[in-house]
Design a protein around this motif. Structure first.
Motif, PDB file in Angstrom:
ATOM      1  N   GLU A   1      86.119 118.600 175.688  1.00  0.00           N
ATOM      2  CA  GLU A   1      84.893 118.156 176.485  1.00  0.00           C
ATOM      3  C   GLU A   1      85.267 116.642 176.702  1.00  0.00           C
ATOM      4  OE1 GLU A   1      81.317 118.218 174.301  1.00  0.00           O
ATOM      5  OE2 GLU A   1      82.676 117.677 172.271  1.00  0.00           O
TER       6      GLU A   1
ATOM      7  N   GLY B   1      91.618 114.076 170.972  1.00  0.00           N
ATOM      8  CA  GLY B   1      90.551 114.313 169.820  1.00  0.00           C
ATOM      9  C   GLY B   1      90.082 113.117 169.297  1.00  0.00           C
TER      10      GLY B   1
ATOM     11  N   LYS C   1      75.944 123.285 172.445  1.00  0.00           N
ATOM     12  CA  LYS C   1      75.907 122.070 172.530  1.00  0.00           C
ATOM     13  C   LYS C   1      74.926 121.717 173.900  1.00  0.00           C
ATOM     14  CE  LYS C   1      80.076 120.331 170.935  1.00  0.00           C
ATOM     15  NZ  LYS C   1      80.954 118.861 170.384  1.00  0.00           N
TER      16      LYS C   1
ATOM     17  N   ALA D   1      91.064 119.290 171.754  1.00  0.00           N
ATOM     18  CA  ALA D   1      92.562 118.687 172.111  1.00  0.00           C
ATOM     19  C   ALA D   1      92.827 117.777 171.214  1.00  0.00           C
ATOM     20  CB  ALA D   1      92.521 118.335 173.559  1.00  0.00           C
TER      21      ALA D   1
ATOM     22  N   ALA E   1      85.403 119.486 179.743  1.00  0.00           N
ATOM     23  CA  ALA E   1      84.709 120.779 179.858  1.00  0.00           C
ATOM     24  C   ALA E   1      84.227 121.081 178.450  1.00  0.00           C
ATOM     25  CB  ALA E   1      85.952 121.877 180.363  1.00  0.00           C
TER      26      ALA E   1
ATOM     27  N   GLY F   1      94.757 121.171 167.902  1.00  0.00           N
ATOM     28  CA  GLY F   1      94.849 121.805 169.123  1.00  0.00           C
ATOM     29  C   GLY F   1      96.078 121.199 169.687  1.00  0.00           C
TER      30      GLY F   1
ATOM     31  N   ALA G   1      95.429 118.387 159.791  1.00  0.00           N
ATOM     32  CA  ALA G   1      94.988 118.968 161.180  1.00  0.00           C
ATOM     33  C   ALA G   1      96.306 119.319 161.959  1.00  0.00           C
ATOM     34  CB  ALA G   1      94.187 117.960 162.050  1.00  0.00           C
TER      35      ALA G   1
ATOM     36  N   GLY H   1      92.278 122.949 162.009  1.00  0.00           N
ATOM     37  CA  GLY H   1      91.960 121.572 161.953  1.00  0.00           C
ATOM     38  C   GLY H   1      91.022 121.361 161.234  1.00  0.00           C
TER      39      GLY H   1
ATOM     40  N   GLY I   1      87.315 120.277 165.460  1.00  0.00           N
ATOM     41  CA  GLY I   1      87.024 119.116 164.785  1.00  0.00           C
ATOM     42  C   GLY I   1      85.781 118.878 163.823  1.00  0.00           C
TER      43      GLY I   1
ATOM     44  N   VAL J   1      90.397 125.463 172.099  1.00  0.00           N
ATOM     45  CA  VAL J   1      89.188 124.616 172.209  1.00  0.00           C
ATOM     46  C   VAL J   1      89.246 123.419 171.377  1.00  0.00           C
ATOM     47  CG1 VAL J   1      86.697 124.492 172.465  1.00  0.00           C
ATOM     48  CG2 VAL J   1      87.758 126.526 172.774  1.00  0.00           C
TER      49      VAL J   1
ATOM     50  N   ALA K   1      81.202 107.014 165.552  1.00  0.00           N
ATOM     51  CA  ALA K   1      80.836 106.860 167.107  1.00  0.00           C
ATOM     52  C   ALA K   1      80.885 105.274 167.517  1.00  0.00           C
ATOM     53  CB  ALA K   1      79.074 107.158 167.054  1.00  0.00           C
TER      54      ALA K   1
ATOM     55  N   TYR L   1      98.005 105.804 163.207  1.00  0.00           N
ATOM     56  CA  TYR L   1      97.880 106.569 164.417  1.00  0.00           C
ATOM     57  C   TYR L   1      99.253 107.221 164.980  1.00  0.00           C
ATOM     58  CZ  TYR L   1      93.294 104.480 164.226  1.00  0.00           C
ATOM     59  OH  TYR L   1      92.155 104.201 163.843  1.00  0.00           O
TER      60      TYR L   1
ATOM     61  N   ALA M   1      89.660 124.680 167.487  1.00  0.00           N
ATOM     62  CA  ALA M   1      90.184 123.596 166.873  1.00  0.00           C
ATOM     63  C   ALA M   1      89.150 122.304 167.080  1.00  0.00           C
ATOM     64  CB  ALA M   1      91.398 123.022 167.397  1.00  0.00           C
TER      65      ALA M   1
ATOM     66  N   VAL N   1      82.578 123.868 176.014  1.00  0.00           N
ATOM     67  CA  VAL N   1      82.481 125.327 175.786  1.00  0.00           C
ATOM     68  C   VAL N   1      81.263 125.429 175.070  1.00  0.00           C
ATOM     69  CG1 VAL N   1      83.411 127.504 174.617  1.00  0.00           C
ATOM     70  CG2 VAL N   1      85.002 125.559 175.631  1.00  0.00           C
TER      71      VAL N   1
HETATM   72  C1  LIG Z   1      84.315 110.045 165.128  1.00  0.00           C
HETATM   73  C2  LIG Z   1      85.322 110.114 164.240  1.00  0.00           C
HETATM   74  C3  LIG Z   1      86.283 109.172 164.224  1.00  0.00           C
HETATM   75  C4  LIG Z   1      87.422 109.263 163.458  1.00  0.00           C
HETATM   76  N1  LIG Z   1      88.458 108.219 163.291  1.00  0.00           N
HETATM   77  C5  LIG Z   1      89.516 108.200 162.745  1.00  0.00           C
HETATM   78  C6  LIG Z   1      90.494 107.073 162.286  1.00  0.00           C
HETATM   79  O1  LIG Z   1      90.583 106.198 162.985  1.00  0.00           O
HETATM   80  N2  LIG Z   1      91.434 107.328 161.814  1.00  0.00           N
HETATM   81  C7  LIG Z   1      92.009 108.494 161.135  1.00  0.00           C
HETATM   82  O2  LIG Z   1      92.697 108.280 160.286  1.00  0.00           O
HETATM   83  N3  LIG Z   1      90.991 109.286 161.138  1.00  0.00           N
HETATM   84  C8  LIG Z   1      89.699 109.447 161.829  1.00  0.00           C
HETATM   85  N4  LIG Z   1      88.976 110.417 162.100  1.00  0.00           N
HETATM   86  C9  LIG Z   1      89.246 111.703 161.379  1.00  0.00           C
HETATM   87  C10 LIG Z   1      90.433 112.427 162.196  1.00  0.00           C
HETATM   88  O3  LIG Z   1      89.869 112.162 163.705  1.00  0.00           O
HETATM   89  C11 LIG Z   1      90.419 113.912 161.974  1.00  0.00           C
HETATM   90  O4  LIG Z   1      91.160 113.717 160.689  1.00  0.00           O
HETATM   91  C12 LIG Z   1      91.451 114.716 163.092  1.00  0.00           C
HETATM   92  O5  LIG Z   1      91.293 114.090 164.249  1.00  0.00           O
HETATM   93  C13 LIG Z   1      91.041 116.044 162.969  1.00  0.00           C
HETATM   94  O6  LIG Z   1      91.784 116.608 164.104  1.00  0.00           O
HETATM   95  P1  LIG Z   1      91.189 117.989 164.612  1.00  0.00           P
HETATM   96  O7  LIG Z   1      92.181 118.399 165.596  1.00  0.00           O
HETATM   97  O8  LIG Z   1      90.775 119.010 163.481  1.00  0.00           O
HETATM   98  O9  LIG Z   1      89.821 117.545 165.554  1.00  0.00           O
HETATM   99  P2  LIG Z   1      89.296 116.363 166.727  1.00  0.00           P
HETATM  100  O10 LIG Z   1      90.248 115.238 166.532  1.00  0.00           O
HETATM  101  O11 LIG Z   1      87.987 116.106 165.782  1.00  0.00           O
HETATM  102  O12 LIG Z   1      89.310 117.211 167.742  1.00  0.00           O
HETATM  103  C14 LIG Z   1      88.402 118.167 168.168  1.00  0.00           C
HETATM  104  C15 LIG Z   1      88.226 118.195 169.560  1.00  0.00           C
HETATM  105  O13 LIG Z   1      87.386 119.094 170.021  1.00  0.00           O
HETATM  106  C16 LIG Z   1      86.412 118.882 171.025  1.00  0.00           C
HETATM  107  N5  LIG Z   1      85.480 119.838 171.040  1.00  0.00           N
HETATM  108  C17 LIG Z   1      84.670 120.175 169.936  1.00  0.00           C
HETATM  109  N6  LIG Z   1      83.501 120.916 170.380  1.00  0.00           N
HETATM  110  C18 LIG Z   1      83.718 121.421 171.728  1.00  0.00           C
HETATM  111  C19 LIG Z   1      83.314 122.207 172.500  1.00  0.00           C
HETATM  112  N7  LIG Z   1      82.301 122.954 172.182  1.00  0.00           N
HETATM  113  N8  LIG Z   1      83.910 122.206 173.775  1.00  0.00           N
HETATM  114  C20 LIG Z   1      85.118 121.531 174.201  1.00  0.00           C
HETATM  115  N9  LIG Z   1      85.628 120.679 173.401  1.00  0.00           N
HETATM  116  C21 LIG Z   1      85.074 120.550 172.057  1.00  0.00           C
HETATM  117  C22 LIG Z   1      86.064 117.511 170.431  1.00  0.00           C
HETATM  118  O14 LIG Z   1      85.703 116.759 171.904  1.00  0.00           O
HETATM  119  C23 LIG Z   1      87.459 117.054 169.972  1.00  0.00           C
HETATM  120  O15 LIG Z   1      88.104 116.162 171.185  1.00  0.00           O
HETATM  121  C24 LIG Z   1      87.756 110.280 162.576  1.00  0.00           C
HETATM  122  C25 LIG Z   1      86.857 111.314 162.786  1.00  0.00           C
HETATM  123  C26 LIG Z   1      85.530 111.203 163.673  1.00  0.00           C
HETATM  124  C27 LIG Z   1      84.797 112.494 163.671  1.00  0.00           C
END
Ligand SMILES: Cc1cc2nc3c(=O)[nH]c(=O)nc-3n(C[C@H](O)[C@H](O)[C@H](O)COP(=O)(O)OP(=O)(O)OC[C@H]3O[C@@H](n4cnc5c(N)ncnc54)[C@H](O)[C@@H]3O)c2cc1C
Length: 507
Positions: free
Chosen positions: A41, A47, A479, A18, A90, A22, A343, A332, A131, A16, A152, A68, A129, A92
């Motif tokens: 979602e 992500g 959610k 991407a 989608a 993930g 992550a 993550g 986030g 969960v 946002a 990036y 995963a 969860v």
């Molecule tokens: C709004 C925002 C903007 C950011 N911008 C930057 C940036 O510009 N540069 C930078 O270096 N870092 C940025 N960061 C930090 C960076 O995104 C994180 O360090 C990194 O992406 C973490 O990776 P992750 O895989 O743990 O989680 P994320 O990248 O957050 O991925 C988690 C994913 O899980 C999905 N998800 C969560 N709950 C559910 C559910 N119940 N059902 C389905 N899907 C779900 C979300 O849609 C999301 O796509 C940002 C963080 C946030 C919150």
């Protein structure tokens, strides 16, 4: 990835989220012959850091720059693979852990795919995963349209190429606001002000400290300095020792008041006229840090730990990213807000734990690869720790800007005074769930994801430290969801229970 699989109902491993964690886990599992189902979602993978625009859209210079590069490489590594199943758009909403007494051998995910229907997905193992999201801050006017998280604002910009306003004010303690301000300027916005809660000497000291990471993390060290120089060249005001105090406007935000932090300890906002500034804007973007998204994990009963500066309630794990619930893993930011590089490494390590638990034999080369991932994680965490120390939100000042009549729970329209009124024992000693039952705080559409953190801060003024606050109990739907989705999923779950009952009877 293999299409947007509308029929997927079972998987050996469901992931969960991407984002980088993930994606990295999915690639490694597929490399070892396990076909994971990746669910998000968002309609497209990547992500929060990438938030891809719609497939039909071509964006010139989409997220350029070295920050990036690694997440984009992780995305490219999975996008064209047929051995990873993908379910985008989608959400969860809930997750049931295995329950032998109920005849449930694996996990059951309650998934809302909107117009495409709702379904239960069975999975032998689940990697969460999920986030992080932005730390909410409550102050007079924070619910006005136009007041939003800097992340946002960036999401709208990244995924839709839309600027939510023309004249922007940023306030926060996290350097991400510099990145977003820079991207907004490039997109044609006017940035009226960027306000940091840290003092100028604190920023300079942190910049000097960060030089020791220059070798391994140069893009993250160099980018804020480069942006500060660009902002200065473009005449954008940057203030230090300053915190948001109020948003003004009747239908949407038209101005923001920023207050200086007192010089003695930099703690309380100083609202005297010479330390206060009112700045016209149509968007106020806040950037005071992040909260780990742990609701799904907590809904299974998985153990959690508390560290407000690392993301609040975090999924507890054994060091290899196994949660306390057998078969459930977390990686993550859900295990600590440590940035995208961490992550990626956490995702790979979690995938290795899954492979080991599925009986995948280790060899010298897999051991060496695991050690490489562990070293990559250690390097990322060293940088993350310094960043966290620097970006620590000004908790005491944030407590003070929440006035008695400031909304704490926007869904149920409950003010700070409403939460505190008549609490016995006082709020600082109360169980958050007791406050919820007494006042309805946290019972609205967001299910406490926003007000939970605000309440935790108010209950333990200043730090959120001391005894860890018990979070609101996490339950399906974690959610916002339509009644139709919840009802349909409950029906599916009843039918699945009946089927299992029939099988037990037959057996
Ligand atoms: C709004 C925002 C903007 C950011 N911008 C930057 C940036 O510009 N540069 C930078 O270096 N870092 C940025 N960061 C930090 C960076 O995104 C994180 O360090 C990194 O992406 C973490 O990776 P992750 O895989 O743990 O989680 P994320 O990248 O957050 O991925 C988690 C994913 O899980 C999905 N998800 C969560 N709950 C559910 C559910 N119940 N059902 C389905 N899907 C779900 C979300 O849609 C999301 O796509 C940002 C963080 C946030 C919150």
């Amino acid at each position: 990835m293999s299409g947007d699989d509308p029929t997927a109902t079972a998987a050996p491993v469901a992931i969960v989220g991407a984002g980088p964690a993930g994606l990295a886990a999915a690639a490694l599992l597929a490399d070892h012959g396990v076909r994971p189902l990746l669910i998000d979602e968002a309609p497209r993978p990547g992500g929060q850091i990438l938030r891809q625009p719609p497939r039909e859209t071509t964006v010139e210079r989409w997220l350029p720059g070295p920050l990036y590069r690694a997440p984009k490489a992780a995305l490219r590594a999975v996008e064209d693979r047929a051995d990873i199943a993908w379910l985008g758009g989608a959400t969860v909403l809930g997750i049931d852990p295995p329950d032998p007494l109920a005849g449930r051998d694996g996990f059951e995910l309650w998934v809302d795919t909107g117009a495409r229907g709702h379904r239960l997905i069975a999975a032998e193992r689940v990697l969460l995963a999920t986030g992080a999201y932005e730390l909410p801050v409550a102050f007079p006017g924070w619910t006005l349209p136009g007041v939003m998280g800097a992340g946002a604002l960036q999401t709208v910009l990244k995924s839709q190429q839309i600027l939510p306003g023309n004249r922007l004010v940023f306030a926060g303690s996290h350097p991400l606001q510099l990145v977003v301000a820079d991207q907004a300027l490039d997109a044609g916005a006017e940035v009226a002000l960027v306000a940091f809660s840290q003092s100028r000497p604190a920023v300079l000291a942190a910049a000097a400290r960060s030089l020791r990471h220059l070798g391994r993390h140069w893009p993250k060290v160099w980018t804020p300095a480069r942006i500060l120089a660009r902002l200065a060249a473009r005449g954008v005001a940057v203030r230090f020792n300053t915190v948001v105090a109020e948003a003004h406007g009747s239908h949407s935000v038209t101005a923001a008041t920023l207050a200086g932090l007192d010089r003695a300890g930099g703690r309380a906002p100083d609202m005297t006229a010479d330390r206060r500034a009112r700045v016209a804007c149509d968007t106020l973007a806040l950037c005071y840090g992040f909260l780990a998204g742990t609701e799904l994990a907590r809904a299974t009963g998985a153990a959690w730990t508390w560290d407000l500066d690392a993301g609040g309630w975090l999924v507890a794990h054994d060091g290899a990213f196994r949660s306390s619930v057998p078969g459930l893993y977390a990686a993550g930011e859900a295990t600590g807000v440590d940035g995208a590089d961490a992550a990626l490494a956490k995702g790979r390590l979690a995938a290795r734990a899954i492979l080991a638990d599925r009986g995948w034999a280790t060899s010298d080369s897999t051991d060496a690869a695991r050690r490489r991932d562990a070293r990559a994680l250690a390097r990322a965490l060293a940088f993350a720790r310094d960043l966290r120390r620097f970006a620590r939100p000004p908790h005491r000042a944030l407590d003070r800007i929440t006035g008695a009549d400031t909304l704490v729970c926007r869904c149920e329209a409950i003010t700070r005074a409403g939460v505190e009124a008549g609490r016995q024992p006082p709020l600082a000693l109360a169980d958050m769930n007791a406050v919820k039952r007494a006042t309805r705080v946290g019972m609205g559409a967001c299910q406490g994801r926003l007000c939970g953190a605000i309440l935790a801060r108010l209950a333990r003024p200043g730090t959120g430290g001391g005894q860890p606050p018990r979070p609101f109990t996490a339950r399906m739907p974690v959610k916002p969801a339509s009644i139709a989705a919840v009802a349909a999923l409950a029906e599916h779950a009843d039918a699945a229970d009946d089927d299992r009952g029939d099988q037990t009877d037959d057996g």
